[in-house]
Design a protein around this motif. Structure first.
Motif, PDB file in Angstrom:
ATOM      1  N   MET A   1       1.543  15.048  15.512  1.00 15.42           N
ATOM      2  CA  MET A   1       0.736  13.777  15.374  1.00 15.42           C
ATOM      3  C   MET A   1       0.784  13.255  14.381  1.00 15.42           C
ATOM      4  O   MET A   1       1.004  11.606  14.231  1.00 15.42           O
ATOM      5  N   TYR A   2       0.588  14.239  13.255  1.00 14.92           N
ATOM      6  CA  TYR A   2       0.441  13.249  11.680  1.00 14.92           C
ATOM      7  C   TYR A   2       1.161  14.035  10.378  1.00 14.92           C
ATOM      8  O   TYR A   2       1.022  15.443  10.743  1.00 14.92           O
ATOM      9  N   ILE A   3       1.375  13.856   9.403  1.00 15.34           N
ATOM     10  CA  ILE A   3       1.876  14.593   8.243  1.00 15.34           C
ATOM     11  C   ILE A   3       0.694  13.668   7.226  1.00 15.34           C
ATOM     12  O   ILE A   3       0.412  12.650   6.996  1.00 15.34           O
TER      13      ILE A   3
ATOM     14  N   GLY B   1      13.259   7.821   7.159  1.00 20.18           N
ATOM     15  CA  GLY B   1      13.769   7.818   5.036  1.00 20.18           C
ATOM     16  C   GLY B   1      12.608   7.632   3.789  1.00 20.18           C
ATOM     17  O   GLY B   1      13.016   6.905   2.869  1.00 20.18           O
ATOM     18  N   GLN B   2      11.283   7.950   3.900  1.00 21.67           N
ATOM     19  CA  GLN B   2      10.825   7.577   3.441  1.00 21.67           C
ATOM     20  C   GLN B   2      10.247   8.872   2.433  1.00 21.67           C
ATOM     21  O   GLN B   2      10.243   9.772   2.482  1.00 21.67           O
ATOM     22  N   ARG B   3      11.464   8.322   1.257  1.00 21.07           N
ATOM     23  CA  ARG B   3      12.013   8.969  -0.061  1.00 21.07           C
ATOM     24  C   ARG B   3      10.951  10.484  -0.205  1.00 21.07           C
ATOM     25  O   ARG B   3      11.410  11.634  -0.819  1.00 21.07           O
TER      26      ARG B   3
ATOM     27  N   LYS C   1     -13.334   8.403  -4.219  1.00 25.43           N
ATOM     28  CA  LYS C   1     -11.834   8.339  -4.848  1.00 25.43           C
ATOM     29  C   LYS C   1     -10.463   8.563  -4.165  1.00 25.43           C
ATOM     30  O   LYS C   1      -9.792   8.052  -3.975  1.00 25.43           O
ATOM     31  N   ARG C   2     -10.953   8.718  -2.594  1.00 28.45           N
ATOM     32  CA  ARG C   2     -10.362   8.722  -1.732  1.00 28.45           C
ATOM     33  C   ARG C   2      -9.219   7.532  -1.603  1.00 28.45           C
ATOM     34  O   ARG C   2      -9.761   6.475  -1.222  1.00 28.45           O
ATOM     35  N   ARG C   3      -7.918   7.554  -1.737  1.00 27.17           N
ATOM     36  CA  ARG C   3      -6.500   7.099  -2.165  1.00 27.17           C
ATOM     37  C   ARG C   3      -5.082   7.202  -1.208  1.00 27.17           C
ATOM     38  O   ARG C   3      -4.915   8.257  -1.563  1.00 27.17           O
ATOM     39  N   SER C   4      -4.563   6.564  -1.309  1.00 20.00           N
ATOM     40  CA  SER C   4      -2.995   6.368  -1.177  1.00 20.00           C
ATOM     41  C   SER C   4      -1.981   7.011  -1.136  1.00 20.00           C
ATOM     42  O   SER C   4      -1.953   5.693  -2.092  1.00 20.00           O
ATOM     43  N   ILE C   5      -1.676   8.251  -2.052  1.00 22.30           N
ATOM     44  CA  ILE C   5      -0.809   8.259  -3.264  1.00 22.30           C
ATOM     45  C   ILE C   5       0.601   8.520  -3.211  1.00 22.30           C
ATOM     46  O   ILE C   5       0.580  10.040  -2.310  1.00 22.30           O
ATOM     47  N   ARG C   6       1.399   7.851  -3.711  1.00 24.15           N
ATOM     48  CA  ARG C   6       3.092   8.667  -2.685  1.00 24.15           C
ATOM     49  C   ARG C   6       4.236   9.348  -4.289  1.00 24.15           C
ATOM     50  O   ARG C   6       5.485   9.401  -3.348  1.00 24.15           O
ATOM     51  N   SER C   7       3.395   9.024  -5.124  1.00 22.91           N
ATOM     52  CA  SER C   7       3.747   9.920  -6.467  1.00 22.91           C
ATOM     53  C   SER C   7       3.159  11.171  -7.182  1.00 22.91           C
ATOM     54  O   SER C   7       1.767  11.058  -7.493  1.00 22.91           O
TER      55      SER C   7
ATOM     56  N   VAL D   1      -1.731  11.562   0.859  1.00 22.45           N
ATOM     57  CA  VAL D   1      -0.817  10.120   2.189  1.00 22.45           C
ATOM     58  C   VAL D   1      -0.540  10.847   2.961  1.00 22.45           C
ATOM     59  O   VAL D   1      -0.332  11.833   2.825  1.00 22.45           O
ATOM     60  N   PRO D   2      -1.523  10.141   4.027  1.00 22.84           N
ATOM     61  CA  PRO D   2      -1.051  10.379   5.429  1.00 22.84           C
ATOM     62  C   PRO D   2       0.119   9.797   6.412  1.00 22.84           C
ATOM     63  O   PRO D   2       0.107   8.966   5.741  1.00 22.84           O
ATOM     64  N   ILE D   3       0.864  10.138   6.658  1.00 24.04           N
ATOM     65  CA  ILE D   3       2.000   9.470   6.892  1.00 24.04           C
ATOM     66  C   ILE D   3       1.696   9.720   8.820  1.00 24.04           C
ATOM     67  O   ILE D   3       1.756  10.693   9.350  1.00 24.04           O
ATOM     68  N   GLY D   4       2.399   8.248   9.184  1.00 22.41           N
ATOM     69  CA  GLY D   4       2.743   7.818  10.705  1.00 22.41           C
ATOM     70  C   GLY D   4       3.794   7.903  11.355  1.00 22.41           C
ATOM     71  O   GLY D   4       3.744   7.541  12.273  1.00 22.41           O
ATOM     72  N   ALA D   5       4.601   7.273  10.682  1.00 25.45           N
ATOM     73  CA  ALA D   5       5.860   6.533  10.379  1.00 25.45           C
ATOM     74  C   ALA D   5       7.245   8.012  11.043  1.00 25.45           C
ATOM     75  O   ALA D   5       7.136   7.706   9.722  1.00 25.45           O
ATOM     76  N   PHE D   6       6.899   8.626  12.170  1.00 27.32           N
ATOM     77  CA  PHE D   6       7.750   9.461  12.200  1.00 27.32           C
ATOM     78  C   PHE D   6       8.720   9.087  13.288  1.00 27.32           C
ATOM     79  O   PHE D   6       8.282   8.674  14.379  1.00 27.32           O
TER      80      PHE D   6
HETATM   81  C1  LIG Z   1      -2.687   6.456  11.547  1.00 24.06           C
HETATM   82  C2  LIG Z   1      -1.734   6.042   9.744  1.00 24.06           C
HETATM   83  C3  LIG Z   1      -0.553   5.892   9.371  1.00 24.06           C
HETATM   84  C4  LIG Z   1      -0.053   5.805   8.363  1.00 24.06           C
HETATM   85  N1  LIG Z   1       1.371   6.029   7.423  1.00 24.06           N
HETATM   86  C5  LIG Z   1       1.924   5.906   6.688  1.00 24.06           C
HETATM   87  C6  LIG Z   1       3.585   6.281   6.225  1.00 24.06           C
HETATM   88  O1  LIG Z   1       4.142   6.439   7.255  1.00 24.06           O
HETATM   89  N2  LIG Z   1       4.069   6.089   5.114  1.00 24.06           N
HETATM   90  C7  LIG Z   1       2.634   5.829   3.837  1.00 24.06           C
HETATM   91  O2  LIG Z   1       2.959   6.017   2.679  1.00 24.06           O
HETATM   92  N3  LIG Z   1       1.355   5.196   4.703  1.00 24.06           N
HETATM   93  C8  LIG Z   1       1.008   5.269   5.543  1.00 24.06           C
HETATM   94  N4  LIG Z   1      -0.300   5.711   5.172  1.00 24.06           N
HETATM   95  C9  LIG Z   1      -1.006   5.081   5.002  1.00 24.06           C
HETATM   96  C10 LIG Z   1      -1.271   3.823   4.798  1.00 24.06           C
HETATM   97  O3  LIG Z   1      -0.465   2.653   4.158  1.00 24.06           O
HETATM   98  C11 LIG Z   1      -2.681   3.235   3.778  1.00 24.06           C
HETATM   99  O4  LIG Z   1      -3.779   4.012   4.381  1.00 24.06           O
HETATM  100  C12 LIG Z   1      -2.973   2.294   3.605  1.00 24.06           C
HETATM  101  O5  LIG Z   1      -2.353   1.528   2.334  1.00 24.06           O
HETATM  102  C13 LIG Z   1      -4.149   1.964   3.116  1.00 24.06           C
HETATM  103  O6  LIG Z   1      -4.510   2.014   1.067  1.00 24.06           O
HETATM  104  P1  LIG Z   1      -5.335   3.542   1.122  1.00 24.06           P
HETATM  105  O7  LIG Z   1      -5.623   5.256   2.212  1.00 24.06           O
HETATM  106  O8  LIG Z   1      -5.114   3.863  -0.219  1.00 24.06           O
HETATM  107  O9  LIG Z   1      -6.948   2.996   1.160  1.00 24.06           O
HETATM  108  C14 LIG Z   1      -0.683   5.733   7.399  1.00 24.06           C
HETATM  109  C15 LIG Z   1      -2.247   5.240   7.609  1.00 24.06           C
HETATM  110  C16 LIG Z   1      -2.458   5.438   8.560  1.00 24.06           C
HETATM  111  C17 LIG Z   1      -3.910   5.736   8.520  1.00 24.06           C
END
Ligand SMILES: Cc1cc2nc3c(=O)[nH]c(=O)nc-3n(C[C@H](O)[C@H](O)[C@H](O)COP(=O)(O)O)c2cc1C
Length: 190
Positions: A181-183, A103-105, A19-25, A158-163
């Protein structure tokens, strides 16, 4: 100190993994104390109080990482031993985190913005040159646990690495010796 509860994580592991998926809303409601406690426990909670061992593995059981929680209520440090939050600031710094994340709002309004920061702690001279790598690997363990716990609780995350780590460190009051290291953002979803 603000004591945390802990919502049970009863979803089968295979289901949470699938089920895990990156969700931003996220819905605007804050996380409950039990949801917040379950996420932070999954990332760094104590599972053996006699030895002080945590839910995630750690090289030499050194636990170099700390989790900070940014919410509308302020900035907090997660204390694993007390399973509680120590308040560090009263103001809402999520917009500053969003700015540091180029600026990832959505980060400015995510109900929980957790930052994993680490302090380089040489374990023994033999391990010295690998301890920074271990700190980063351990952040990955914590983050994946957090994301799976969010899936199990039917929350979005969602994990965030871009900062810019410099901006985070300077503006957010993270300990000077610590490297962010990670948000991880999390919140309820519709
Ligand atoms: C190390 C790492 C850094 C990431 N940084 C960002 C980020 O800065 N912003 C963001 O919206 N998603 C970020 N993500 C999430 C990825 O975009 C996402 O995992 C990828 O699109 C695959 O989708 P899923 O997680 O739904 O399987 C990051 C993921 C990883 C592993």
């Amino acid at each position: 100190m603000k004591p945390l509860g802990r919502q049970p994580l009863s979803m089968p592991l295979g289901e949470a993994l699938a089920k895990r998926r990156s969700i931003r809303s996220f819905l605007p409601r804050p996380l409950t104390n039990d949801e917040l406690g379950a996420l932070l426990w999954a990332a760094q909670g104590i599972t053996d109080s006699t030895l002080g061992l945590r839910v995630t593995p750690s090289s030499g059981a050194a636990y170099p990482n700390t989790i900070y929680a940014f919410t509308a209520e302020g900035v907090f440090r997660y204390d694993p031993a007390a399973h509680a939050l120590e308040k560090l600031a009263d103001d809402d710094r999520r917009p500053l985190v969003a700015a540091a994340c180029h600026g990832q709002r959505f980060i400015a309004t995510a109900p929980l913005v957790a930052a994993i920061a680490g302090e380089h702690k040489p374990i023994t001279p033999d391990f010295d040159d690998r301890s920074t790598l271990y700190m980063i690997l351990e952040a990955g363990h914590a983050a994946q646990n957090f994301l799976l716990a969010a899936a199990a609780l039917n929350l979005g995350a969602v994990p965030i690495g871009a900062f810019s780590d410099e901006t985070l460190t300077q503006n957010l009051g993270l300990g000077g010796a610590q490297t962010p290291m990670y948000i991880l953002c999390a919140g309820a979803i519709g």
